[in-house]
Scaffold this active site. Structure first.
Site, PDB file in Angstrom:
ATOM      1  N   LYS A   1      -1.179  -6.932  -9.303  1.00 16.34           N
ATOM      2  CA  LYS A   1      -2.147  -7.071  -8.195  1.00 16.34           C
ATOM      3  C   LYS A   1      -1.744  -6.015  -7.163  1.00 16.34           C
ATOM      4  CE  LYS A   1      -3.013  -8.248  -4.527  1.00 16.34           C
ATOM      5  NZ  LYS A   1      -3.377  -7.234  -3.502  1.00 16.34           N
TER       6      LYS A   1
ATOM      7  N   GLU B   1      -4.965  -3.727  -1.943  1.00 17.96           N
ATOM      8  CA  GLU B   1      -6.407  -3.464  -1.899  1.00 17.96           C
ATOM      9  C   GLU B   1      -6.725  -2.205  -1.100  1.00 17.96           C
ATOM     10  OE1 GLU B   1      -4.608  -5.747  -0.528  1.00 17.96           O
ATOM     11  OE2 GLU B   1      -5.523  -6.748   1.189  1.00 17.96           O
TER      12      GLU B   1
ATOM     13  N   PHE C   1       0.816  -1.229   0.000  1.00 13.21           N
ATOM     14  CA  PHE C   1       0.000   0.000   0.000  1.00 13.21           C
ATOM     15  C   PHE C   1       0.840   1.266   0.000  1.00 13.21           C
ATOM     16  CE2 PHE C   1       0.870  -0.112   4.574  1.00 13.21           C
ATOM     17  CZ  PHE C   1       1.029   1.234   4.861  1.00 13.21           C
TER      18      PHE C   1
ATOM     19  N   CYS D   1       9.471   1.814   3.383  1.00 14.26           N
ATOM     20  CA  CYS D   1      10.395   0.716   3.706  1.00 14.26           C
ATOM     21  C   CYS D   1      11.808   1.245   3.883  1.00 14.26           C
ATOM     22  CB  CYS D   1      10.377  -0.331   2.611  1.00 14.26           C
ATOM     23  SG  CYS D   1      11.046   0.294   1.084  1.00 14.26           S
TER      24      CYS D   1
HETATM   25  P1  NAD Z   1       1.611  -6.615   2.960  1.00 12.29           P
HETATM   26  O1  NAD Z   1       2.665  -7.650   3.009  1.00 12.29           O
HETATM   27  O2  NAD Z   1       0.502  -6.679   3.938  1.00 12.29           O
HETATM   28  O3  NAD Z   1       0.890  -6.625   1.512  1.00 12.29           O
HETATM   29  C1  NAD Z   1       1.638  -6.623   0.329  1.00 12.29           C
HETATM   30  C2  NAD Z   1       0.830  -7.309  -0.766  1.00 12.29           C
HETATM   31  O4  NAD Z   1       0.606  -8.667  -0.393  1.00 12.29           O
HETATM   32  C3  NAD Z   1      -0.531  -6.683  -0.996  1.00 12.29           C
HETATM   33  O5  NAD Z   1      -0.791  -6.673  -2.379  1.00 12.29           O
HETATM   34  C4  NAD Z   1      -1.487  -7.609  -0.249  1.00 12.29           C
HETATM   35  O6  NAD Z   1      -2.757  -7.676  -0.847  1.00 12.29           O
HETATM   36  C5  NAD Z   1      -0.790  -8.948  -0.329  1.00 12.29           C
HETATM   37  N1  NAD Z   1      -1.007  -9.789   0.849  1.00 12.29           N
HETATM   38  C6  NAD Z   1      -1.170  -9.361   2.145  1.00 12.29           C
HETATM   39  N2  NAD Z   1      -1.308 -10.423   2.967  1.00 12.29           N
HETATM   40  C7  NAD Z   1      -1.213 -11.526   2.194  1.00 12.29           C
HETATM   41  C8  NAD Z   1      -1.269 -12.918   2.463  1.00 12.29           C
HETATM   42  N3  NAD Z   1      -1.439 -13.374   3.695  1.00 12.29           N
HETATM   43  N4  NAD Z   1      -1.131 -13.778   1.430  1.00 12.29           N
HETATM   44  C9  NAD Z   1      -0.953 -13.332   0.169  1.00 12.29           C
HETATM   45  N5  NAD Z   1      -0.901 -12.021  -0.141  1.00 12.29           N
HETATM   46  C10 NAD Z   1      -1.028 -11.133   0.848  1.00 12.29           C
HETATM   47  O7  NAD Z   1       2.351  -5.205   2.993  1.00 12.29           O
HETATM   48  P2  NAD Z   1       1.697  -3.763   3.129  1.00 12.29           P
HETATM   49  O8  NAD Z   1       1.174  -3.586   4.505  1.00 12.29           O
HETATM   50  O9  NAD Z   1       0.796  -3.495   1.986  1.00 12.29           O
HETATM   51  O10 NAD Z   1       3.003  -2.854   2.922  1.00 12.29           O
HETATM   52  C11 NAD Z   1       3.887  -2.542   3.962  1.00 12.29           C
HETATM   53  C12 NAD Z   1       5.039  -3.521   4.009  1.00 12.29           C
HETATM   54  O11 NAD Z   1       5.735  -3.526   2.778  1.00 12.29           O
HETATM   55  C13 NAD Z   1       6.078  -3.141   5.054  1.00 12.29           C
HETATM   56  O12 NAD Z   1       6.509  -4.311   5.700  1.00 12.29           O
HETATM   57  C14 NAD Z   1       7.212  -2.525   4.237  1.00 12.29           C
HETATM   58  O13 NAD Z   1       8.492  -2.593   4.826  1.00 12.29           O
HETATM   59  C15 NAD Z   1       7.135  -3.357   3.012  1.00 12.29           C
HETATM   60  N6  NAD Z   1       7.768  -2.689   1.883  1.00 12.29           N
HETATM   61  C16 NAD Z   1       8.993  -3.122   1.503  1.00 12.29           C
HETATM   62  C17 NAD Z   1       9.644  -2.501   0.461  1.00 12.29           C
HETATM   63  C18 NAD Z   1      11.002  -2.961   0.031  1.00 12.29           C
HETATM   64  O14 NAD Z   1      11.481  -2.465  -0.964  1.00 12.29           O
HETATM   65  N7  NAD Z   1      11.638  -3.888   0.710  1.00 12.29           N
HETATM   66  C19 NAD Z   1       9.033  -1.425  -0.198  1.00 12.29           C
HETATM   67  C20 NAD Z   1       7.770  -1.014   0.206  1.00 12.29           C
HETATM   68  C21 NAD Z   1       7.138  -1.657   1.256  1.00 12.29           C
END
Ligand code: NAD
Length: 501
Positions: free
Chosen positions: A178, A181, A154, A286
């Site tokens: 994808k 959401e 997000f 991040c």
């Molecule tokens: P998230 O892991 O909750 O979600 C990321 C994606 O995975 C979304 O599209 C979501 O719909 C999907 N998803 C969520 N739970 C899932 C599950 N159980 N099974 C399958 N798919 C699932 O992350 P977020 O809250 O949207 O974003 C924040 C996180 O992203 C933080 O941990 C941040 O550090 C990380 N991030 C990392 C980087 C990087 O470059 N390393 C960059 C941006 C964000």
């Protein structure tokens, strides 16, 4: 849920798909706390339709598109994103909550990857060796993989997808995105801009959804590769599941980024950096700095400087040009982040600034607010340090020596970003050599690599071998082939093993 709310669907085969029968998720306006839209959550059948469409678009054309044709579409897309930058930024503000200047910067950083991808004719050049043996030449080419999927978080709903799809498409693949959401609109708008740029139908598709949609992509036999960015537990799940299903995977995970401040550093510069990197985008980056490691006597001088700066930090709606920090993305996330202040006290740390007292301006009382929070005397292993908080909570850890600062960072499971603040070049060089982190800043708090370098962390911040964009991106979205070719002008049959003689 109200029937009057706008309902977002998907983009498949060059057109909007409403997916009326799908279950839906709420999309909030974080500044008011109101549910502003509903988003369709794709099931496996809808994901299957998107993948089949992308596969047909690959087989029937994009795979064989010329480099000139691809560059032309990318240049047109670049112009359109530039023209619509403000509109895209406003869509981000409306669903994510970050301030407009920050959202505009996000679109700009995504555009830089599009600009890098415009150079695809040069980026896909192979090697050629003439006369490796008599009458024989050898050369290498890189070819597209097929359908590739991007699953994104997000916190950067425009930039992170743009780390992926410009290069994937430039390399001759078709793409299924994808998005998160929580803020799905900008992905759909980018799809419309691709269509306006002349990208053939089916080359870029968007399926909105949550876990079911992700799992359908990870296991679909026609998906050749998966790029993922999100939290570490989900990154691990994505990496394991998709590799088990034979896919190439790059899965970027969470972070806990430390900024080391040495006693010789310019402390005003360091305090400015800690505030901008700790609280920018409400800490939902991040590459945010979430822990300051103060060496020697630095903390007693630095903490008051940080405290002074956050006392005046304007927190308010992202659309207000005077706001420097907006709300958090959802009420649930805000409550989780705010909960860390109690956890910090339970574990023995000192809360210097408690952002839970923040007062929202009129009309925004129900927004997902949390002001900047500062926690001092944090020790390694306390939950406020061991866990990724992903909000405006900055911890200060005190260590006696530079070596102890390096050991503290290297002991962490995450390895995304880090920074050192010093006026000593030798110290900075040692830091860059010894630190076990993928992206390092020297007097730069958020060292996000430019598009022509590659973005990615180490350890639990990235599963897979290749980082995003830059040379790694081209490598990830193509596979190599080496051709050994003989065009001989002599005739005659020879059966011996080929040698260089
Ligand atoms: P998230 O892991 O909750 O979600 C990321 C994606 O995975 C979304 O599209 C979501 O719909 C999907 N998803 C969520 N739970 C899932 C599950 N159980 N099974 C399958 N798919 C699932 O992350 P977020 O809250 O949207 O974003 C924040 C996180 O992203 C933080 O941990 C941040 O550090 C990380 N991030 C990392 C980087 C990087 O470059 N390393 C960059 C941006 C964000």
């Amino acid at each position: 849920m109200s029937d009057d709310l706008p309902r977002l669907g998907h983009w498949i085969g060059g057109k909007a798909v409403t997916d009326e029968s799908a279950t839906t998720g709420d999309v909030f306006d974080p500044a008011t706390g109101a549910v502003a839209k509903q988003v369709a959550l794709a099931d496996a059948d809808t994901v299957g339709q998107a993948v089949a469409t992308a596969r047909a678009a690959w087989d029937d054309g994009w795979r064989w598109s010329t480099l000139t044709q691809r560059a032309k579409v990318l240049f047109a897309f670049r112009e359109l994103v530039t023209e619509h930058r403000d509109e895209l930024a406003r869509l981000i503000v409306a669903e994510h909550g970050k301030v407009l200047a920050d959202a505009t910067g996000e679109v700009q950083r995504g555009l830089e990857v599009v600009e890098f991808a415009c150079g695809i004719p040069h980026l896909l050049k192979g090697g050629f060796s003439e006369q490796v043996s008599t009458g024989i030449d050898s050369y290498s080419i890189r070819q597209p993989l097929g359908v590739v999927a991007g699953i994104t978080p997000f916190n950067f709903p425009a930039m992170v997808p743009m780390w992926m799809f410009p290069l994937a498409i430039a390399c001759g693949n078709t793409f299924v995105l994808k998005p998160s959401e929580k803020d799905p609109s900008v992905g759909l708008r980018l799809a419309e801009l691709w269509a306006d740029a002349g990208l053939p139908d089916g080359v870029f598709n968007v399926v909105n959804g949550a876990r079911e949609a992700v799992d359908a992509l990870l296991t679909h036999p026609e998906v050749a590769a998966v790029s993922f960015v999100g939290s570490t537990p989900v990154a691990k799940h994505v990496f394991t599941t998709a590799t088990e299903h034979g896919k190439r995977v790059q899965a970027l995970g969470g972070a806990k980024n430390h900024m080391v401040v040495l006693p010789d550093a310019d402390l005003d510069l360091a305090a400015d950096a800690a505030v901008s990197a700790g609280y920018g985008s409400a800490g939902e980056r991040c590459m945010a700095i979430s822990a300051v490691v103060a060496v020697g006597d630095v903390a007693d001088r630095l903490v008051p400087l940080i405290e002074q700066r956050i006392a005046d930090l304007p927190v308010g709606p992202g659309t207000d040009p005077t706001s420097e920090m907006g709300p958090l993305v959802t009420g649930e996330h805000r409550d989780r982040v705010a909960g860390y202040l109690d956890v910090a006290v339970e574990d023995g740390a000192t809360v210097v600034v408690d952002g839970r007292g923040m007062i929202a301006s009129a009309g925004y009382e129900d927004g997902f607010w949390l002001g900047p929070c500062l926690v001092d005397h944090v020790e390694p292993g306390m939950r406020v340090h061991a866990e990724e908080i992903f909000g405006p909570v900055l911890s200060v850890l005190r260590v006696d020596t530079f070596d102890a600062a390096i050991d503290l960072i290297n002991a962490m499971p995450f390895g995304n970003g880090t920074a050192v603040f010093t006026t000593d070049g030798g110290t900075a060089r040692r830091f860059q050599a010894e630190i076990e982190v993928g992206m390092v800043g020297i007097n730069v708090p958020i060292p996000v690599p430019m598009a022509y370098y590659s973005f990615g962390g180490w350890k639990d911040s990235l599963f897979g071998d290749t980082h995003m964009h830059g040379a790694d991106g081209v490598h990830f979205y193509t596979r190599g082939k080496v051709v050994t070719s003989r065009w001989t002008d002599t005739s005659g049959l020879k059966l011996q093993f080929p040698t260089h003689e």
